[in-house]
Design a protein around this motif. Structure first.
Motif, mmCIF file in Angstrom:
data_model
loop_
_atom_site.group_PDB
_atom_site.id
_atom_site.type_symbol
_atom_site.label_atom_id
_atom_site.label_comp_id
_atom_site.label_asym_id
_atom_site.label_seq_id
_atom_site.Cartn_x
_atom_site.Cartn_y
_atom_site.Cartn_z
ATOM 1 N N PRO A 58 -75.816 -62.151 -20.827
ATOM 2 C CA PRO A 58 -77.105 -62.798 -21.030
ATOM 3 C C PRO A 58 -76.955 -64.238 -21.541
ATOM 4 O O PRO A 58 -76.158 -64.487 -22.453
ATOM 5 C CB PRO A 58 -77.794 -61.913 -22.073
ATOM 6 N N ASN A 59 -77.685 -65.124 -20.922
ATOM 7 C CA ASN A 59 -77.702 -66.560 -21.263
ATOM 8 C C ASN A 59 -76.419 -67.295 -20.907
ATOM 9 O O ASN A 59 -76.287 -68.481 -21.211
ATOM 10 C CB ASN A 59 -78.001 -66.771 -22.755
ATOM 11 N N VAL A 60 -75.466 -66.624 -20.297
ATOM 12 C CA VAL A 60 -74.194 -67.257 -19.959
ATOM 13 C C VAL A 60 -73.926 -67.232 -18.456
ATOM 14 O O VAL A 60 -73.732 -68.264 -17.826
ATOM 15 C CB VAL A 60 -73.027 -66.588 -20.712
ATOM 16 N N VAL A 79 -72.376 -58.237 -25.983
ATOM 17 C CA VAL A 79 -73.700 -58.464 -26.593
ATOM 18 C C VAL A 79 -73.750 -57.896 -27.998
ATOM 19 O O VAL A 79 -74.730 -58.091 -28.718
ATOM 20 C CB VAL A 79 -74.856 -57.844 -25.768
#
Lengths: 317, 317, 317, 317
Positions: A279-281, A315
């Motif tokens: 996520p977000n990467v 995460v």
């Protein structure tokens, strides 16, 4: 407010990927091929590839990461995305959200829950998703929509079905047909069984490279927005839910072990591929045909474990 | 490298918590109390509390967040932490890592898997964890170690067992005794059943407030280090694994739904409490006694859903 | 009306029994002993005995047919007779009448059917029968009633519990305790678990010879009337129902195979004994400690098969 | 040797049958029709018929005993007879002999036992029997062989398939198709699923009267010899085994209850028919469309219970 520390800015991802691949090279060829699909069992067990796609367009590839392989049920992530786009939460009237606690092709749970599959990422659930994806159209339209989606998301026009694999899947498709008829017996299928399974057999037979797969999945890492094109592929809320399902149900009966070791939402296919989302990467894909006892790529899982150790991408901190 | 956008720096957490609590006040008193434990069924169903603890020591409380309640199987997270400290990965020789696909007290899976519980967060698994926690000592020593741990982690010396609840648990403990004898039949229990279940009944009867619970769990948000005291409570690698188990198995047969809606590792107790961990940020606890059909706090889940919407704390983006 | 042809009047039963025993002597010592009950696993695997009792008082014995062995769950037939005497059909409010489709000690079915065992001849059902047999008295009174019953029916005052076996059963009794606690969790047990299982452990440890066992069961062959003493032991209607249960559920997970091969109502015990009833003719008992994979005497079953071939005693013609 | 007392020689069977039918007339119309097969759900629920056939040619009929109805899975008894004639004991390499402990159409057991049905009288087992009956021929040849068999055994050339019912079965046949594909997935089916199920759908749609059914089954009461024609239909040993299977597995999930109440080998069909065999005496058939919760004729079972009380025909004395 919180003291978030970003991933090491200087991290050399190409080096990390190459090193992780080298770490597990001793395991190349270990594990077993899915003998029930002849076309898959003929793939060389020594293949080993990996790729990373980042939100800024960065791409890193190692080993056989540019060689196409059969994505198998990794495709479930994409049909789920499309069906959620069409139907929203109503999709979950006909399929659950819980891990099955058993093999992906188990029919036991289906009996206990009267034809409602436990989640959309196991075989039975993917069939119900396909049935909804077909909607008012035909299976051919649904499979075209999926192919078009994957071509757009990966920017590769050449992505196609490996027809030899598709035929092999269909010939070996007794268990999936059994699941589909079972679901139909409970009134949870709108189209004829053969139409539904033919979509499923073809989506499983789509051939993609690790590079293409990681690129295609980038929208899942950025709240549903493709970070390269800026397209809002799916709503943020739905994107998070797909990731939650990948985390809890993405790897058959070893989903818990995968979360435990890798700590990223992912999806395995019996072709030996694994897709994970950071996520977000960005996203990463690995490929090694030898499977562990639960049907997940053996060396592929280890490669991801090494990669996550190097990148700190779990995460869970 | 990636364009990560941090949580809103100006986010007023007190306001977010209070608003989230207000959002769900219409659901206070809904759901059902666990009638099989008389002492729990006498709690007022209208209680509703919440608290947040941050790594910098910040604490936010709303509603009945300072009133003690029975933490029940939320305690499994702490006994697991302690047992992992003692034994490391060897713990998982005797308990699995997969979601059970059935109710927390199901014995079916235990038969199929010959006395090895599916994961350490369901009843049967927690009993095996307790058995290992007792080790060469007695059940009394194990329960003292747990109490001491919780007092240290929360900084509250007053944390204690509610003896009336403990007695009630034991009197209503047929199912847990059945599970323990079943595990023993497969040679997976080292101590007498009554010694093991007496630890379990007492750990479930520990009374804590939302504020204390959130504070005590902070080490789980920071790679095993208590951010206030700086103590390395558990190794980073083990911390991530506990979070993975909480994500995939923390809420009985609705763990998938919880991940789907909240997107945070958590653990529910039938006392109506829920603990969630926000990696690199902090922890939160909610309490509302009315349970949904799977045994998780009904209003509590909704409150967390609202809070995560406001804070963007989902690990899935 | 119907042209019934009686069994050969000149049939020499002693010769038939001796020949049947000789037929299977090659199988003496084959099969496995129940390792989980140490006292049983020390019995010589080469024992082989058989006996027949007829309504006219005739008795035929071969091999080790006069040596006592542990009757184990064959005793369930007698506790069921006694409980039916006390309670009549009300007994079946708490226990079913169907084959379990699984091993005698399976707990799965018990979960699906919420604590109501499938039938009174499997472990869980026998525990519920014992609980009802205890009634307003104690477990000691119940076990005395059973012993007194067996002494009266066999005319042998010396019938007793093998205390060494009883202790061994109790020490190895985790699974039965688990079943009992499970039943208790659903409110289907009136007495404390330890009181109920202690009756069960002791009834299983009763030692009888094949001759005694066949004699004791004669009432089951004659509509509930002991043909030697003329006592109405149980009502005819109840007698037939016990035989029906023995036919459909008497041999764990190979009850169907036993009916298929032998065609007589019977009950096996893990001590290697098997009792069969020949309606309107008599009863027979065999003993050989080696068990097949389902827990029924291997050579004993074969001996009965040979005997039924010679006598034409199958109820199926 | 034994003092066997024959059934009352003066018993007036016609009176017994008529009285038994009258006894249960209050239950006509009770129970439910199988809604999943539209053609069956349109039958009048008030039908009630019965017939007895004796070895000496005697026949007794009451109520609607001369009206044809859909025999449904009663036909399994006849396909099993034919397949045993062809294959002998080898048949049981591919199908078991144990009661399933669950509904006739359960797929759970099939998963646990890897595609080998528990017994030949439940749906899944009957499909495997049909597959073997087809052998080197076609499904059409198999169904012709069955029809020819029933015509010969009953002496009625008019016995035929109700095509409307056959079509209805096929249209509602999802569950049977699911079972067949599931069996095929484990390699336990030699012919295409559609060929096998089309035999099954047609055999279930055969229409016969109670009189015809009882007459056709006479060979089962006389060691495999049709007592009227003298034909050796099947070997005695195989005949007894069919009766054993009918006793233990003939009535779905209430086979034990049926043995308990009636004490005769039998087979139920969801068309409301029940066939029972009285060894050495004859056969009886009843018909009443309303089914109990397990799918067996409600009034039909009661009628047989009354008839057995009057005749003393239970094999259990």
């Amino acid at each position: 407010m919180n003291e978030w520390s970003p991933p090491q800015p200087k991290l050399d991802l190409q080096a990390a990927l190459t090193a992780s691949l080298r770490d597990v090279s001793a395991y190349q060829g270990q594990g077993s091929l899915p003998s029930y699909i002849p076309a898959l069992s003929q793939v060389s067990p020594n293949k080993l590839g990996a790729a990373i796609a980042l939100g800024d367009g960065g791409a890193f590839v190692a080993g056989d990461g540019d060689e196409p392989f059969s994505i198998q049920s990794i495709s479930n992530v994409f049909t789920l995305s499309l069906a959620l786009q069409h139907l929203g939460a109503a999709l979950f009237n006909r399929v659950g959200k819980e891990a099955s606690g058993s093999a992906t092709n188990s029919i036991v749970q289906l009996e206990l829950e009267k034809g409602k599959p436990r989640n959309p990422l196991i075989n039975s659930g993917a069939l119900v998703v396909d049935d909804q994806l077909i909607g008012g159209d035909s299976g051919d339209v649904a499979i075209d929509e999926l192919l078009q989606f994957l071509r757009e998301r990966s920017g590769e026009e050449g992505i196609a079905i490996d027809e030899k694999v598709a035929i092999s899947e269909s010939q070996a498709g007794s268990l999936n047909r059994s699941l589909a008829h079972y679901i139909a017996a409970f009134g949870n299928l709108s189209h004829p069984v053969e139409e539904v399974v033919s979509v499923y057999f073809r989506q499983c037979a789509i051939a993609m490279t690790c590079r293409q797969l990681a690129r295609a999945a980038l929208y899942l890492a950025f709240d549903g927005i493709d970070p390269i094109t800026g397209d809002q592929v799916i709503l943020p809320n739905r994107c998070r839910r797909i990731l939650a399902l990948m985390m809890t149900c993405g790897h058959y009966d070893n989903s818990g072990d995968f979360a435990f070791r890798i700590g990223l939402p992912g999806k395995s296919g019996v072709g030996g591929g694994i897709l994970v989302v950071v996520p977000n990467v960005g996203a990463a894909a690995v490929w090694s045909p030898g499977l562990n006892a639960s049907g997940t790529s053996l060396a592929g899982t280890m490669l991801l474990e090494k990669l996550v150790e190097r990148t700190g991408w779990s995460v869970f901190g």
